[in-house]
Design a protein around this motif. Structure first.
Motif, PDB file in Angstrom:
ATOM      1  N   LEU A 150     -53.096  49.729 -24.357  1.00 10.63           N
ATOM      2  CA  LEU A 150     -52.955  49.748 -22.902  1.00 10.63           C
ATOM      3  C   LEU A 150     -52.877  48.325 -22.349  1.00 10.63           C
ATOM      4  O   LEU A 150     -52.037  48.028 -21.493  1.00 10.63           O
ATOM      5  CB  LEU A 150     -54.106  50.516 -22.254  1.00 10.63           C
ATOM      6  N   GLY A 151     -53.721  47.445 -22.844  1.00 12.87           N
ATOM      7  CA  GLY A 151     -53.682  46.050 -22.396  1.00 12.87           C
ATOM      8  C   GLY A 151     -52.347  45.393 -22.682  1.00 12.87           C
ATOM      9  O   GLY A 151     -51.823  44.639 -21.853  1.00 12.87           O
ATOM     10  N   HIS A 152     -51.774  45.698 -23.837  1.00 13.82           N
ATOM     11  CA  HIS A 152     -50.441  45.179 -24.172  1.00 13.82           C
ATOM     12  C   HIS A 152     -49.397  45.690 -23.185  1.00 13.82           C
ATOM     13  O   HIS A 152     -48.523  44.933 -22.757  1.00 13.82           O
ATOM     14  CB  HIS A 152     -50.066  45.576 -25.604  1.00 13.82           C
ATOM     15  N   MET A 153     -49.485  46.942 -22.810  1.00 18.01           N
ATOM     16  CA  MET A 153     -48.549  47.502 -21.832  1.00 18.01           C
ATOM     17  C   MET A 153     -48.669  46.753 -20.506  1.00 18.01           C
ATOM     18  O   MET A 153     -47.663  46.430 -19.870  1.00 18.01           O
ATOM     19  CB  MET A 153     -48.812  49.001 -21.642  1.00 18.01           C
ATOM     20  N   TYR A 175     -51.099  37.439 -27.618  1.00 18.57           N
ATOM     21  CA  TYR A 175     -51.617  37.834 -26.308  1.00 18.57           C
ATOM     22  C   TYR A 175     -52.754  38.845 -26.468  1.00 18.57           C
ATOM     23  O   TYR A 175     -53.805  38.715 -25.840  1.00 18.57           O
ATOM     24  CB  TYR A 175     -50.504  38.425 -25.440  1.00 18.57           C
ATOM     25  N   VAL A 176     -52.551  39.842 -27.292  1.00 21.61           N
ATOM     26  CA  VAL A 176     -53.594  40.861 -27.489  1.00 21.61           C
ATOM     27  C   VAL A 176     -54.830  40.228 -28.111  1.00 21.61           C
ATOM     28  O   VAL A 176     -55.955  40.485 -27.676  1.00 21.61           O
ATOM     29  CB  VAL A 176     -53.064  42.040 -28.332  1.00 21.61           C
ATOM     30  N   ALA A 177     -54.640  39.375 -29.108  1.00 18.22           N
ATOM     31  CA  ALA A 177     -55.779  38.752 -29.786  1.00 18.22           C
ATOM     32  C   ALA A 177     -56.606  37.889 -28.840  1.00 18.22           C
ATOM     33  O   ALA A 177     -57.825  37.762 -29.020  1.00 18.22           O
ATOM     34  CB  ALA A 177     -55.285  37.904 -30.963  1.00 18.22           C
ATOM     35  N   ASN A 178     -55.970  37.315 -27.836  1.00 15.79           N
ATOM     36  CA  ASN A 178     -56.671  36.419 -26.921  1.00 15.79           C
ATOM     37  C   ASN A 178     -57.058  37.060 -25.595  1.00 15.79           C
ATOM     38  O   ASN A 178     -57.548  36.377 -24.704  1.00 15.79           O
ATOM     39  CB  ASN A 178     -55.821  35.165 -26.682  1.00 15.79           C
ATOM     40  N   ALA A 179     -56.845  38.350 -25.473  1.00 20.31           N
ATOM     41  CA  ALA A 179     -57.165  39.042 -24.220  1.00 20.31           C
ATOM     42  C   ALA A 179     -58.562  39.648 -24.217  1.00 20.31           C
ATOM     43  O   ALA A 179     -59.094  39.955 -23.152  1.00 20.31           O
ATOM     44  CB  ALA A 179     -56.126  40.135 -23.953  1.00 20.31           C
TER      45      ALA A 179
END
Length: 174
Positions: free
Chosen positions: A65-68, A98-102
């Motif tokens: 969801l965060g990636h979306m 981006y996902v790894a750092n979110a």
């Protein structure tokens, strides 16, 4: 109405997302209706299940969801820049970084859903505000030509792609 993008208005890579949207679809209606589907499907996932990944090394439900959200925000920004006549090449982004750092895992699923709704409302507001002529304005993102029209369809198609993954690979195992 936002016209369906034509070949040459986007990198061929994005065809896999654009093809998820029916030819005669009103993209603003599609984007509006998708909010309900996202709420419904992610609403079936408990907070405990939201950290589930269907395979080692794959994103969790929260990360998906965060990636979306991140992708929509970036694509909408690109649409804004190009619609406003910015001719500077816009950078790409590495989704896994981006996902790894979110740190989505440190947030609640409801918090990420709230962000999704905020970003989607901002996207819809932006697209509704643009004059018709701006949708065919050609810009450059990640080294390829792209139009705001294509970006609107990519946002919707990218979401549909990941919603299918959620249904086929996550929800069947929860």
């Amino acid at each position: 109405m936002i016209p369906r993008p034509k070949p040459g208005e986007y990198n061929e890579y994005f065809s896999k997302y654009i093809q998820h949207i029916p030819d005669q679809a009103n993209i603003l209606e599609v984007l509006q209706k998708q909010r309900q589907e996202v709420e419904q499907l992610f609403g079936r996932v408990s907070e405990g299940e939201a950290s589930f990944a269907y395979e080692p090394g794959k994103w969790s439900v929260k990360e998906l969801l965060g990636h979306m959200v991140d992708t929509e925000r970036i694509m909408a920004y690109r649409a804004l820049c190009i619609a406003r006549g910015d001719q500077k090449p816009l950078p790409g982004f590495e989704e896994n970084d981006y996902v790894a750092n979110a740190f989505f895992s440190e947030r609640s699923l409801n918090n990420i859903l709230d962000e999704y709704n905020t970003v989607r409302e901002a996207t819809l507001s932006l697209l509704r505000s643009l004059p018709a002529a701006s949708f065919s304005r050609l810009g450059n993102a990640n080294g390829s030509p792209i139009t705001p029209s294509a970006l609107a369809f990519i946002i919707a198609g990218h979401e549909r792609h990941h919603m299918n993954i959620l249904k086929e690979r996550y929800l069947v195992k929860l």
